[in-house]
Structures are given as C-alpha cells and as structure tokens.
Scaffold this motif. Structure first.
Motif, short mmCIF file in Angstrom:
data_model
loop_
_atom_site.label_atom_id
_atom_site.label_comp_id
_atom_site.label_asym_id
_atom_site.label_seq_id
_atom_site.Cartn_x
_atom_site.Cartn_y
_atom_site.Cartn_z
N GLU A 156 0.84 -1.20 0.00
CA GLU A 156 0.00 0.00 0.00
C GLU A 156 0.88 1.25 0.00
O GLU A 156 1.82 1.35 0.80
N HIS B 292 -1.08 11.83 -1.50
CA HIS B 292 -1.49 13.08 -0.86
C HIS B 292 -2.14 14.03 -1.87
O HIS B 292 -1.95 15.24 -1.79
N PRO C 172 0.90 5.34 0.37
CA PRO C 172 0.15 6.54 0.74
C PRO C 172 0.31 7.63 -0.31
O PRO C 172 1.42 7.83 -0.83
#
Length: 208
Positions: free
Chosen positions: A8, A12, A10
């Motif tokens: 996974e 933004h 992340p």
C-alpha cells in the motif's frame, strides 16, 4: 489469494489545490500523484522493471479519463487496453480463474460524486462514503451518492428502486444521511448513471 505481496502506497492528492478545485482535470492530478509516489517509493525498493495499471479497452474510448494522460506522462503500461480487452472480457477471464471479484460492481473514486467546480474536501468524501455504506447495509447491490451540498442523492440500480420505498429501508436511509451531515436524502428515479458529472459537462447523455 494468489500469494502476491500487497504493497500500500500513501498518496497526498487531497493536499494539492489543483485536485481540490475539482475541475475536469481532477483525475489527472490524482493519478499523477499516484504514479509519482510509485516511481519514487516503490520501483526501486521492489526492483520493478515496469509499472502497469488497469485501463481496459472500454476505458480507452471514454473522453472522461484524464488519468490516462498521467499514465502516459509516467510511462505506465496498460496491458489490458493494448490487447483490446473490454470490461466484460476482463470479468470473463476473472470468472474462469475463479476470482471472487469477477462480478464486483465498478467502484469509481468518491470524488467523482461531487459536481465539477465544487471543492473536494475530506468532509464531503466522508459523508459520501458513510451514506454509501448505509445503502449497502440495506441490501442494495450497487449505489452512488451524489453530493449536492445539503442534499445526498442516492442512485441505485433501477430494478432495486422499489426497495428504497419500503418503510423500514426508507427510514434507515434518511436517518443515515442525516447522521452523516446531509439535511435531505433523495432517491434518483433514473437509477445509476456512470460518469454522470463528467458527461454532463461534455453536454452528453449520462444514461447507461
């Protein structure tokens, strides 16, 4: 299920003003962020020879897929599209491989439920997500919650619309919508319309 590690990453995009303003290029900014993060944080660590994503032949014909431009910019491969596999063919292959997602409904991003020109915020996305969860909890097979300020407009498959008028289900949906912050909850009698907002700005019929 098939023994491949899931990584996974992340992202933004929600911090990008160009994404927040929610114009027709929103999907580009989202995918640009994703492919940037994969390139910076994943390719070297995972020793990848290439990055690919799941565009299929039907997606390639859609005018409302600016994310494809981000894929091109980052040299991301699209093998399903290249060999001409349509959505129905992808599902058929998944069935033959006994994959449990073969008949899973499409799941466009939550931001696609917010009309173009209206800011994407975490609060709006939470409202949409929570009310869609409530719709599924009432036994609907698919849904979209369109965000219209104080109004949450629920789209469900046309043949499931009568369920929404059953007193207990109707009351549960209204209560869930108000709990998540909507003042009004409505049911769209047209049912689900894929790519509704993007097709509207192009002046095309969004049915189907």
């Amino acid at each position: 299920m098939i023994g491949v590690e899931v990584v996974e990453v992340p992202t933004h995009e929600g911090e990008n003003p160009d994404y927040q303003k929610n114009d027709a290029a929103r999907c580009f900014h989202c995918k640009d962020e994703l492919f940037t993060r994969i390139g910076e944080d994943v390719v070297g660590e995972q020793r990848l020879d290439a990055v690919a994503y799941g565009e299929n032949a039907d997606d390639a014909t859609r005018h409302d897929r600016p994310g494809a431009g981000a894929a091109t910019r980052h040299r991301v491969l699209r093998p399903l599209s290249v060999v001409g596999m349509t959505k129905s063919q992808v599902r058929e292959v998944a069935r033959r491989l006994s994959l449990p997602v073969a008949d899973k409904p499409a799941a466009p991003c939550l931001a696609s439920r917010i009309p173009f020109g209206q800011e994407v915020t975490p609060e709006k996305l939470r409202q949409i997500d929570d009310l869609e969860d409530a719709v599924y909890e009432q036994g609907f097979s698919d849904c979209r919650v369109r965000h219209h300020g104080t109004v949450g407009r629920i789209e469900s498959p046309a043949d499931e619309l009568p369920r929404a008028m059953e007193p207990a289900i109707r009351e549960a949906l209204v209560a869930a919508g108000k709990e998540t912050g909507f003042q009004h909850v409505t049911i769209d009698l047209d049912g689900i319309r894929s790519g509704l907002f993007s097709l509207q700005i192009a002046g095309r019929d969004a049915r189907g």
